[in-house]
Design a protein around this motif. Structure first.
Motif, PDB file in Angstrom:
ATOM      1  N   GLU A  44      67.794  50.013  97.275  1.00 16.15           N
ATOM      2  CA  GLU A  44      66.501  50.306  97.913  1.00 16.15           C
ATOM      3  C   GLU A  44      66.715  50.984  99.268  1.00 16.15           C
ATOM      4  O   GLU A  44      66.002  51.918  99.619  1.00 16.15           O
ATOM      5  CB  GLU A  44      65.696  49.019  98.100  1.00 16.15           C
ATOM      6  CG  GLU A  44      64.340  49.289  98.724  1.00 16.15           C
ATOM      7  CD  GLU A  44      63.619  48.034  99.143  1.00 16.15           C
ATOM      8  OE1 GLU A  44      62.401  47.975  98.945  1.00 16.15           O
ATOM      9  OE2 GLU A  44      64.271  47.118  99.681  1.00 16.15           O
ATOM     10  N   GLN A  45      67.713  50.536 100.011  1.00 18.84           N
ATOM     11  CA  GLN A  45      67.985  51.113 101.327  1.00 18.84           C
ATOM     12  C   GLN A  45      68.751  52.429 101.239  1.00 18.84           C
ATOM     13  O   GLN A  45      68.750  53.209 102.191  1.00 18.84           O
ATOM     14  CB  GLN A  45      68.779  50.129 102.182  1.00 18.84           C
ATOM     15  CG  GLN A  45      67.989  48.927 102.606  1.00 18.84           C
ATOM     16  CD  GLN A  45      68.814  47.990 103.479  1.00 18.84           C
ATOM     17  OE1 GLN A  45      70.040  47.993 103.439  1.00 18.84           O
ATOM     18  NE2 GLN A  45      68.133  47.193 104.264  1.00 18.84           N
ATOM     19  N   HIS A  46      69.433  52.652 100.113  1.00 17.76           N
ATOM     20  CA  HIS A  46      70.273  53.846  99.945  1.00 17.76           C
ATOM     21  C   HIS A  46      69.949  54.492  98.600  1.00 17.76           C
ATOM     22  O   HIS A  46      70.782  54.551  97.702  1.00 17.76           O
ATOM     23  CB  HIS A  46      71.757  53.473 100.018  1.00 17.76           C
ATOM     24  CG  HIS A  46      72.131  52.736 101.256  1.00 17.76           C
ATOM     25  ND1 HIS A  46      72.098  51.360 101.356  1.00 17.76           N
ATOM     26  CD2 HIS A  46      72.518  53.190 102.472  1.00 17.76           C
ATOM     27  CE1 HIS A  46      72.462  51.004 102.563  1.00 17.76           C
ATOM     28  NE2 HIS A  46      72.718  52.092 103.272  1.00 17.76           N
ATOM     29  N   GLU A  47      68.731  54.951  98.486  1.00 16.01           N
ATOM     30  CA  GLU A  47      68.240  55.532  97.224  1.00 16.01           C
ATOM     31  C   GLU A  47      69.156  56.649  96.747  1.00 16.01           C
ATOM     32  O   GLU A  47      69.557  57.514  97.520  1.00 16.01           O
ATOM     33  CB  GLU A  47      66.813  56.051  97.422  1.00 16.01           C
ATOM     34  CG  GLU A  47      66.116  56.458  96.160  1.00 16.01           C
ATOM     35  CD  GLU A  47      65.874  55.313  95.182  1.00 16.01           C
ATOM     36  OE1 GLU A  47      65.874  55.581  93.964  1.00 16.01           O
ATOM     37  OE2 GLU A  47      65.684  54.163  95.612  1.00 16.01           O
ATOM     38  N   GLY A  48      69.518  56.603  95.474  1.00 11.45           N
ATOM     39  CA  GLY A  48      70.394  57.616  94.903  1.00 11.45           C
ATOM     40  C   GLY A  48      71.849  57.432  95.295  1.00 11.45           C
ATOM     41  O   GLY A  48      72.633  58.369  95.268  1.00 11.45           O
ATOM     42  N   THR A  49      72.202  56.201  95.654  1.00  9.21           N
ATOM     43  CA  THR A  49      73.558  55.928  96.120  1.00  9.21           C
ATOM     44  C   THR A  49      74.592  56.085  95.003  1.00  9.21           C
ATOM     45  O   THR A  49      74.311  55.735  93.855  1.00  9.21           O
ATOM     46  CB  THR A  49      73.645  54.506  96.729  1.00  9.21           C
ATOM     47  OG1 THR A  49      74.882  54.360  97.402  1.00  9.21           O
ATOM     48  CG2 THR A  49      73.544  53.430  95.668  1.00  9.21           C
TER      49      THR A  49
END
Length: 138
Positions: A44-49
């Motif tokens: 959620e904090q690093h979308e597309g991680t």
């Protein structure tokens, strides 16, 4: 008296064990493990991680991350796509259901966190966070 560092370390471990027990109990109602919950919240904090970032954040093997992401994908909570920059890299994003679940996890976590921190006022909570942020865990 024992060394102060040893006493502090044991206190942190005791608090950590308590938090893990509370978290695991709370996560049962969502049908998640602690690792799955942390994975969702990180995404959620690093979308597309990239999956490798999850591996580093969780400090687990590539196989363990693949298994966790696979289970979340089966539940429709995440999507996996090939990186446009490097076809060998897989990126992970939250689905709409995953985003909704993250919101629920944060609400439940805030309630648990408030219970654990009930002996601290707002100013002490801010100070605690500042002190904890200074601890280097490598």
């Amino acid at each position: 008296m024992e060394h102060l560092e040893f006493v502090i370390e044991r206190r942190i471990l005791h608090i950590g064990n308590h938090l893990i027990a509370v978290r695991n109990r709370d996560l049962k109602r969502f049908g998640l493990t602690s690792s799955q919950s942390e994975t969702l919240l990180f995404i959620e904090q690093h979308e597309g991680t990239p999956i490798v970032s999850l591996k580093e954040h969780l400090d687990v093997s590539h196989q363990a991350v693949q298994k966790t992401v696979g289970k979340l994908r089966e539940r429709g909570l995440v999507t996996v796509s090939v990186s446009p920059e490097d076809a060998r890299v897989k990126n992970v994003s939250l689905s709409q259901d995953g985003k909704q679940l993250c919101a629920e996890l944060k609400r439940a976590g805030a309630i648990s966190g408030d219970t654990v921190l009930k002996g601290l006022n707002d100013s002490e909570r801010v100070s605690l966070l500042a002190l904890l942020s200074k601890i280097d865990i490598g």
